[in-house]
Design an enzyme around this catalytic site. Sequence first.
Site, PDB file in Angstrom:
ATOM      1  CG  ASN A   1      -1.645   1.390   1.512  1.00  0.00           C
ATOM      2  OD1 ASN A   1      -1.840   2.002   0.474  1.00  0.00           O
ATOM      3  ND2 ASN A   1      -2.316   1.384   2.610  1.00  0.00           N
TER       4      ASN A   1
ATOM      5  CE  LYS B   1      -0.119   3.585   4.820  1.00  0.00           C
ATOM      6  NZ  LYS B   1      -0.076   3.601   6.271  1.00  0.00           N
TER       7      LYS B   1
ATOM      8  CG  HIS C   1      -5.574   1.918   5.640  1.00  0.00           C
ATOM      9  ND1 HIS C   1      -5.404   3.121   6.217  1.00  0.00           N
ATOM     10  CD2 HIS C   1      -4.714   1.161   5.164  1.00  0.00           C
ATOM     11  CE1 HIS C   1      -4.119   2.597   6.609  1.00  0.00           C
ATOM     12  NE2 HIS C   1      -3.806   1.589   5.941  1.00  0.00           N
TER      13      HIS C   1
ATOM     14  CD  GLU D   1      -2.935   5.797   6.934  1.00  0.00           C
ATOM     15  OE1 GLU D   1      -2.779   5.801   5.339  1.00  0.00           O
ATOM     16  OE2 GLU D   1      -1.931   5.182   7.462  1.00  0.00           O
TER      17      GLU D   1
ATOM     18  CD  GLU E   1      -3.428  -2.207   7.354  1.00  0.00           C
ATOM     19  OE1 GLU E   1      -1.998  -2.345   7.177  1.00  0.00           O
ATOM     20  OE2 GLU E   1      -4.008  -1.075   7.357  1.00  0.00           O
TER      21      GLU E   1
ATOM     22  N   GLY F   1       2.688   2.550  10.794  1.00  0.00           N
ATOM     23  CA  GLY F   1       3.451   3.742  10.594  1.00  0.00           C
ATOM     24  C   GLY F   1       4.249   4.332  11.730  1.00  0.00           C
TER      25      GLY F   1
ATOM     26  CB  SER G   1       5.549  -1.238  11.976  1.00  0.00           C
ATOM     27  OG  SER G   1       5.112  -0.013  12.329  1.00  0.00           O
TER      28      SER G   1
END
Length: 261
Positions: free
Chosen positions: A13, A15, A100, A102, A172, A178, A218
């Site tokens: 991904n 992003k 996701h 985010e 996730e 991140g 991560s």
Amino acid sequence: MNRAARRLIITGNWKMHTDLVEGATLVAEVIERTESLALSADLVLCPPYTHLTVAATQLSGRSISLGAQNMHDAPEGAYTGEVSARMLLTSGCRYVILGHSERRSYFGETNESVNGKVKSSISAGLTPILCVGETLEEREAGQTEQVVGEQVREGLSGTDPKTAHGLVLAYEPVWAIGTGRMATPDQADQVHGHLRQVIAEMFGDDFADGIRIQYGGSVKPENAGALMARPHIDGALVGGASLDASSFEAIVRAGLGINGG
Ligand code: 13P
């Protein structure tokens, strides 16, 4: 069915990273480094929308697949700035990442809106990668299983798994994305096992046995092997480390238990 019977699926991904030229270079490097590995695992690249048609041309006739990072649930309409499932499909995508964290936290996506996207991705012929995960507060309050269970139940509500084109789940944990702070293989595997049980309750044991659940948050070459060796972890959804072709290759090799490069 055990882990070995489920084919590994590893997704990059990207992003909102890389311009078009950098993206094309990265796709070329990933092809060079991982195409032979793609015979043993499903590999998927999810660059930004603007890169899709170029990447589709590069990947055409190869064994690495293309995916998108989001979509709108309507088939078409006056939704300025949005992209539909059919647009993705006809741009060469086979997969789409949905829900996701985010998207949930910065763009207000809810289990209900994600469910609409899951349904329209399936009816258009895309394979959804449905993302779920708890925040640190939720984990510390002992609510992890409840939160991810609800995300799966509501996200997949009203769908028919038989028509879902090999639907993929991705766990996730929000606190691991991140941050460099990954879930331990034990922590992740426990949640994956719970997700498989939720799927069994919804769609039966056979479907639950076959569904692939990726871990994301991560993932790096150093931790990927231990994660994907766990019985319920069938692959990885890789953010930062997928922006470097050699790291992505190392993650795929670690997942397959192949050394070197
Ligand atoms: P990182 O691998 O950068 O933590 O991102 C994980 C992720 O969000 C993949 O979708």
